[in-house]
Structures are given as C-alpha cells and as structure tokens.
Design a protein around this motif. Structure first.
Motif, mmCIF file in Angstrom:
data_model
loop_
_atom_site.group_PDB
_atom_site.id
_atom_site.type_symbol
_atom_site.label_atom_id
_atom_site.label_comp_id
_atom_site.label_asym_id
_atom_site.label_seq_id
_atom_site.Cartn_x
_atom_site.Cartn_y
_atom_site.Cartn_z
ATOM 1 N N UNK A 131 -10.971 9.175 -3.019
ATOM 2 C CA UNK A 131 -10.393 8.426 -1.913
ATOM 3 C C UNK A 131 -9.730 7.153 -2.421
ATOM 4 N N UNK A 132 -8.500 6.915 -1.967
ATOM 5 C CA UNK A 132 -7.769 5.705 -2.342
ATOM 6 C C UNK A 132 -7.651 4.732 -1.172
ATOM 7 N N UNK A 133 -7.224 5.233 -0.023
ATOM 8 C CA UNK A 133 -7.023 4.362 1.126
ATOM 9 C C UNK A 133 -7.333 5.126 2.406
ATOM 10 N N UNK A 134 -7.582 4.367 3.491
ATOM 11 C CA UNK A 134 -7.937 4.997 4.755
ATOM 12 C C UNK A 134 -7.518 4.070 5.900
ATOM 13 N N UNK A 135 -6.970 4.672 6.997
ATOM 14 C CA UNK A 135 -6.589 3.910 8.182
ATOM 15 C C UNK A 135 -6.998 4.657 9.441
ATOM 16 N N UNK A 194 -6.550 9.549 5.561
ATOM 17 C CA UNK A 194 -7.090 9.253 4.230
ATOM 18 C C UNK A 194 -6.093 9.723 3.178
ATOM 19 N N UNK A 195 -5.985 8.942 2.106
ATOM 20 C CA UNK A 195 -5.141 9.301 0.973
ATOM 21 C C UNK A 195 -6.019 9.477 -0.252
ATOM 22 N N UNK A 212 0.831 -1.190 0.000
ATOM 23 C CA UNK A 212 0.000 0.000 0.000
ATOM 24 C C UNK A 212 0.868 1.243 0.000
ATOM 25 N N UNK A 213 0.255 2.359 0.324
ATOM 26 C CA UNK A 213 0.911 3.638 0.130
ATOM 27 C C UNK A 213 1.766 4.084 1.295
#
Length: 313
Positions: A194-198, A211-212, A14-15
């Motif tokens: 939105x691409x990714x979120x943690x 958020x990315x 991931x990023x």
C-alpha cells in the motif's frame, strides 16, 4: 448534464487527481427489447412485464387487439390510460412502481383470445429500475414469426457466450490473476504494498475508498476502488473502466477484476481492482500522464484517476 461536480481533490505531491460525480455519459444505452413466448401449460405463471416511471412500454402482438376489452386493473392515479391500437398496447406508469406492486393487464385480441400479464417493477432486484421498452408477444411458438424470433434469440445468446469465452481467454494473464487476488482481499498473496489511500463520497450515496499499491521494483501498480453503496433503494453497478493517455488519443492495457457484479442498497460493499504494468506510461516523447475512468451501470462517470509514473517511485 445529469449532475454537477461534487468533489475535486488535487494532490500536487501525490499520485492522484480524482473526481467523483456522475457527470459524463460513456455511451448510449441500447433499446430494451425482448421476446415473450406464451404457454398454455396450466402450471405456468402469468408472464410479467417490467415498467419504469414515465417510460413507455410497448407490447407488440401477432394480431390486432380489441380496445374495448383490453384493460389494466387499478391503473387510476398510477398509469396513463392504456392505449390499444392496431397490434400494439402502450403502458406508461406515472411514477416508478414499488417492488410489491402488481397490476393485472388483460389484453383481448380481435379473435376474442384473452392474454393476461402481470405488470410490475424490477426494483425488487436490488433497486433496479430498468423497464421493458418493447415486448414482442408470441402466442404460438410454432408460428413462423415465433420460430424466427426464437432462432434469433438463440443466435444472440450463442454470440454472447462466444464473446465471453474469448474475453476470458484473452484475460488469462499474470495481471488478471493479481487483480483477482486483490479484488478478493488477498493482497498478502501478491507483491503489492500500500502506498496511498483516500476516502471519497459523492451526492449519489456512493462512498469509495481508493487505494494505490505498487510492487517493490515499481514495475506493476494497482488501483483499488472499495465501493460502498449507501443508497436506501437503488443498486450500483460497474458498466466499464477505461484507461487512456491524458490527451484521450490512445487507450492503454490493464487488467480488471471485481468482487461482485452488483452492489445492493443499504451499505453493500465490494472491490474493483485494476492492475497495470508501469511500462504503459512510456512513450517516444517521455512518460505519459494516464487517466483511469469508472462508469457506473447507467453510463454516467462515477470516478477518474490521473496517474503519473514519476509519483510511483
């Protein structure tokens, strides 16, 4: 070392590589010094002195004080004995004061003049525990030293205003406009998706949803920190953000906007948005890995993000 690493998440596909824990100092804090100009006006309230537990607050006077007639009422068990020596009065609280705490300090000068002060805490302002380190007290505003100090204060305020105006002038860019929209929760008005979120939590009661986002052609990226302060008493504040190459040899440009200046206790939340052009990853030797760091108000590192350009596609 203020703390230990509380959480380390490594995403190989991931990023982000992210660390959330107060572990590093960004820079030393400047001494907290201010000038206090007294007034004889009957409507003026007693001037306040702000103290913090186990930190010395020094009053600097224009003439010597009388140790026998300088007293802090109700200090027993809450303060060390007040020290009056020469033109200085020293206050040392044993513990942080509560927002409702008020102590009367009566300073008597050598000529018999009595100067009352209210000793209290800044914790009433969203948990702020900062205190005065030195307070320069001027009884007569027209005295040469008071006039000089007042002029210095005015010049300092003017310099800060100039720097702030210059910063806003430089920050008039497309990326800053995008960051402002994202920080206000208006992502639908931007080209970002939105691409990714943690969701990350740390031991200091700070919860961060990361958020990315990128635009369609991957020319711009945004990293959004939704910060929630779950502390019951302490406020949270962003001091600064930094974006460097992984080797820490070269800073890279970015735009930052925040939805608030301070996060109060009890679950107050808000967004910090960082927007960048993806071209900043490029170098003569190929794509660089970049590190985005957040430092909280006391100078400790709250979070960092390691970014790679290839993972944005």
């Amino acid at each position: 070392m203020c703390g230990v690493m509380s959480r380390l998440l490594l995403f190989r596909s991931t990023l982000l590589l992210m660390l959330v824990a107060p572990v590093a100092v960004a820079r030393g804090a400047d001494p907290v010094e201010r000038n206090l100009y007294l007034s004889d006006h009957p409507g003026m309230e007693t001037p306040r002195l702000y103290v913090a537990g186990r930190i010395v607050t020094v009053l600097r006077l224009e003439q010597p004080c009388d140790p026998t007639r300088t007293k802090l009422l109700g200090w027993e068990g809450r303060f060390e004995p007040v020290v009056c020596t020469g033109t200085s009065v020293l206050l040392v609280p044993l513990h942080d004061l509560e927002p409702e705490d008020r102590f009367l300090l009566l300073v008597t000068l050598a000529d018999g003049t009595e100067l009352p002060f209210t000793v209290t805490s800044r914790k009433e302002r969203h948990g702020d525990r900062s205190g005065d380190q030195q307070v320069n007290v001027f009884k007569d505003r027209t005295a040469p030293h008071a006039v000089l100090a007042s002029l210095h204060d005015s010049l300092e305020r003017e310099q800060k205003l100039r720097e702030e105006n210059e910063r806003y002038r430089k920050e008039d860019s497309v990326n800053h406009a995008l960051a402002a929209l994202v920080a206000k929760g208006a992502e639908e008005l931007t080209p970002f998706q939105l691409r990714q979120k943690w969701l990350l939590k740390s031991h200091d009661d700070v919860e961060i949803l990361v958020s990315v986002l990128t635009n369609k052609d991957q020319t711009k990226a945004a990293v959004v920190f939704n910060v929630r302060n779950n502390s019951a008493t302490m406020s949270w504040q962003l001091m600064e953000a930094r974006l460097w190459t992984k080797s820490r040899e070269e800073p890279r440009p970015f735009a930052l906007r925040s939805s608030r200046e301070q996060w109060g206790p009890g679950g107050e939340n808000g967004k910090i948005a960082v927007v960048m052009d993806t071209s900043i990853f490029d170098s003569k030797t190929g794509p660089e890995r970049l590190v985005l760091e957040l430092f909280r108000g006391d100078g400790l590192q709250q979070a960092y993000v390691v970014l790679e350009k290839r993972m944005m596609r």
